[in-house]
Design a protein around this motif. Structure first.
Motif, PDB file in Angstrom:
ATOM      1  N   ILE A 267     -32.241 -16.927  22.816  1.00 12.03           N
ATOM      2  CA  ILE A 267     -32.064 -15.609  23.446  1.00 12.03           C
ATOM      3  C   ILE A 267     -32.638 -14.516  22.544  1.00 12.03           C
ATOM      4  O   ILE A 267     -33.302 -13.585  23.020  1.00 12.03           O
ATOM      5  N   SER A 268     -32.403 -14.632  21.233  1.00 11.18           N
ATOM      6  CA  SER A 268     -32.937 -13.640  20.293  1.00 11.18           C
ATOM      7  C   SER A 268     -34.462 -13.631  20.325  1.00 11.18           C
ATOM      8  O   SER A 268     -35.088 -12.560  20.305  1.00 11.18           O
ATOM      9  N   ASN A 269     -35.067 -14.824  20.390  1.00 14.43           N
ATOM     10  CA  ASN A 269     -36.533 -14.894  20.451  1.00 14.43           C
ATOM     11  C   ASN A 269     -37.062 -14.294  21.748  1.00 14.43           C
ATOM     12  O   ASN A 269     -38.096 -13.615  21.755  1.00 14.43           O
ATOM     13  N   CYS A 308     -24.339 -11.827  16.332  1.00 14.26           N
ATOM     14  CA  CYS A 308     -24.388 -10.383  16.049  1.00 14.26           C
ATOM     15  C   CYS A 308     -25.816  -9.852  16.109  1.00 14.26           C
ATOM     16  O   CYS A 308     -26.039  -8.708  16.533  1.00 14.26           O
ATOM     17  N   LYS A 309     -26.792 -10.661  15.705  1.00 14.99           N
ATOM     18  CA  LYS A 309     -28.187 -10.228  15.810  1.00 14.99           C
ATOM     19  C   LYS A 309     -28.583 -10.013  17.262  1.00 14.99           C
ATOM     20  O   LYS A 309     -29.259  -9.037  17.597  1.00 14.99           O
ATOM     21  N   VAL A 310     -28.151 -10.940  18.133  1.00 15.76           N
ATOM     22  CA  VAL A 310     -28.474 -10.808  19.555  1.00 15.76           C
ATOM     23  C   VAL A 310     -27.790  -9.572  20.134  1.00 15.76           C
ATOM     24  O   VAL A 310     -28.413  -8.779  20.861  1.00 15.76           O
ATOM     25  N   ALA A 311     -26.505  -9.397  19.823  1.00 10.24           N
ATOM     26  CA  ALA A 311     -25.786  -8.226  20.338  1.00 10.24           C
ATOM     27  C   ALA A 311     -26.418  -6.934  19.825  1.00 10.24           C
ATOM     28  O   ALA A 311     -26.517  -5.943  20.567  1.00 10.24           O
ATOM     29  N   TRP A 312     -26.867  -6.942  18.572  1.00 15.42           N
ATOM     30  CA  TRP A 312     -27.497  -5.743  17.994  1.00 15.42           C
ATOM     31  C   TRP A 312     -28.796  -5.411  18.725  1.00 15.42           C
ATOM     32  O   TRP A 312     -29.109  -4.237  18.976  1.00 15.42           O
ATOM     33  N   LYS A 313     -29.576  -6.449  19.079  1.00 15.14           N
ATOM     34  CA  LYS A 313     -30.834  -6.214  19.796  1.00 15.14           C
ATOM     35  C   LYS A 313     -30.581  -5.714  21.214  1.00 15.14           C
ATOM     36  O   LYS A 313     -31.380  -4.948  21.756  1.00 15.14           O
ATOM     37  N   LEU A 314     -29.483  -6.168  21.826  1.00 13.89           N
ATOM     38  CA  LEU A 314     -29.189  -5.754  23.192  1.00 13.89           C
ATOM     39  C   LEU A 314     -28.630  -4.338  23.260  1.00 13.89           C
ATOM     40  O   LEU A 314     -28.863  -3.614  24.221  1.00 13.89           O
ATOM     41  N   MET A 315     -27.873  -3.911  22.229  1.00 19.18           N
ATOM     42  CA  MET A 315     -27.225  -2.593  22.240  1.00 19.18           C
ATOM     43  C   MET A 315     -28.192  -1.514  21.771  1.00 19.18           C
ATOM     44  O   MET A 315     -28.014  -0.893  20.728  1.00 19.18           O
TER      45      MET A 315
END
Length: 477
Positions: A267-269, A308-315
């Protein structure tokens, strides 16, 4: 000498003895070395084309052991996966590398003996054990280096491999071996010369994603994570669609928490590939499933860091911050910080909460502060060594205290409720930050101390010391 004999019975007896000794862990390492040094690998490769089914089965097993070293151990692990006896095998590391990867020298000997072509041909064999041994050998070869992966793709490994993976009647152990071999083919960045295989890879990925087998799902999600890596450029854009995003999000609250790491990496990628892909994920509503996962998260730092990296990218805007608030993921993460009292937490978790405060409006800050975010920040402040993160946390505390002052004035209260959450040791630490080398941190800490804790410090200074009671003089009779 019996191995080079023309007598079929003598060959059969000799190859049985080799197989029995290789199944014994005490002799395996030394025997593998002898097989390679004695140049018997080409002999076993030749036996792969034998008309005797038992010789083919034993030769495929011996080559699998030579190329990987530990087939029996991995087979036992795969058999025990449905019983949930090895839940930690998928945590953080690529465990199959640690279990299966043999010496480069041994794999090179197998490749140089011309084993790739007959092994691929045997993927259509009737015996499942022979297929498993061939898949294991081919997976070890693919895992070794990019050149071998290109050789396997150029010799058309994908059609027979896809037949195995797309066969719904195949047993789960064979599918697991096939998924592992497929994962090894997607081990690193895809070469530009191999981009023609992507149309064949996409149906295989989607077929495996529908499985309910935990091991197969782990392998295929690692494949997706590697295929969607930004270094692969636009050659895998066909793989990324709405259905893939929805399926990945469905797997987030899976009860096997280690499966979440490759899912979150994928998801992050996908988010990093561009605004279109990011919108696909947002439209699939990931926040609720991420919050469900944090409800029973066992605080594994590797998984927590990726989440947390994914949530940070989404927010990236107030709308997505509100979605995170509505799904209760931020309260769950703040609860994790408070439960662990700020110890052994990834910086990404503290950074996520701080950035959520900095990107919010006053109403959102008020909600986050009511989840005891001040206590979470105070617990982590002494453990932060990164200057940029320390600056963000102090800035977030400034924003929360400012909102607290507005609430105090609005409700005609005597004291800022959020400033009251600071304990004596927290105020003392903040006073120490006034002398920090970074001027911005020093200035912000001084501002917090002067606006919110000056009166408390004056009271402690002006408080008179209690004098011991004086004894009254005795009256003389």
């Amino acid at each position: 000498t019996q191995m080079r004999s023309r007598d079929l019975n003598a060959i059969l007896v000799a190859i049985r003895e080799f197989g029995q000794h290789l199944r014994n862990r005490e002799y395996r390492k030394s025997l593998i070395r002898q097989i390679v040094d004695s140049e018997l690998v080409p002999v076993f490769v030749k036996f792969l084309r034998s008309s005797n089914a038992e010789i083919v089965a034993e030769a495929s097993y011996i080559l699998a052991v030579v190329s990987s070293g530990k087939v029996d151990e991995m087979r036992q692990i795969l058999n025990d996966f449905p019983r949930h006896r090895y839940p930690k095998l998928l945590v953080s590391k690529d465990v199959d590398q640690d279990i299966t990867k043999g010496a480069i020298r041994n794999t090179k000997a197998v490749v140089q003996a011309g084993a790739i072509s007959p092994l691929i041909d045997l993927l259509s064999h009737d015996d499942d054990d022979v297929k498993q041994n061939c898949l294991w050998t081919l997976g070890s070869i693919a895992e070794d280096c990019a050149k071998y992966r290109s050789d396997l793709l150029s010799q058309n490994i994908l059609p027979p491999l896809s037949q195995i993976l797309e066969n719904e009647m195949a047993n789960q152990e064979l599918l697991t071996y096939g998924a592992w071999a497929f994962r090894c083919l997607c081990y690193k960045r895809i070469a530009r010369s191999d981009k023609h295989v992507i149309p064949a890879v996409i149906p295989m990925v989607w077929q495996l994603l529908q499985s309910e087998n935990i091991c197969i799902l782990s392998h295929v999600t690692w494949c997706v994570a590697r295929l969607t890596d930004p270094t692969n450029g636009a050659i895998v854009d066909e793989l990324i669609n709405t259905d893939l995003c929805k399926r990945l999000i469905e797997l987030i609250p899976h009860r096997y928490t280690p499966l979440v790491k490759p899912v979150m990496l994928a998801i992050s990628n996908i988010i990093s590939r561009g605004a279109v892909q990011r919108k696909m994920l947002i439209d699939a509503s990931p926040w609720q499933n991420m919050a469900l996962f944090t409800d029973y998260l066992r605080c594994d730092n590797n998984i927590l860091m990726v989440l947390c990296k994914v949530a940070w990218k989404l927010m990236s805007d107030k709308e997505q911050i509100q979605s995170a608030i509505d799904s209760h993921i931020l309260p769950n993460l703040i609860r994790i910080v408070r439960k662990r009292r700020g110890r052994k937490l990834p910086n990404e978790l503290v950074m996520l909460i701080a950035d959520a405060v900095l990107g919010s409006d006053d109403q959102q800050i008020w909600y986050i502060a009511d989840q005891k975010a001040v206590r979470a920040f105070c617990l982590t402040l002494p453990k932060i060594h990164d200057v940029d993160l320390l600056h963000d946390v102090i800035t977030a505390l400034q924003s929360i205290l400012r909102v607290g002052d507005d609430v105090r004035k609005l409700e005609n209260q005597y004291e800022n409720a959020y400033a009251a959450e600071f304990k004596a040791k927290d105020i003392e630490f903040m006073q120490g930050l006034v002398q920090h080398q970074d001027k911005a941190i020093s200035r912000k800490a001084r501002s917090i101390m002067s606006k919110h804790f000056r009166q408390k410090r004056k009271r402690t200074k002006q408080q008179p010391q209690q004098q011991p009671p004086q004894e009254e003089p005795k009256q003389e009779s």
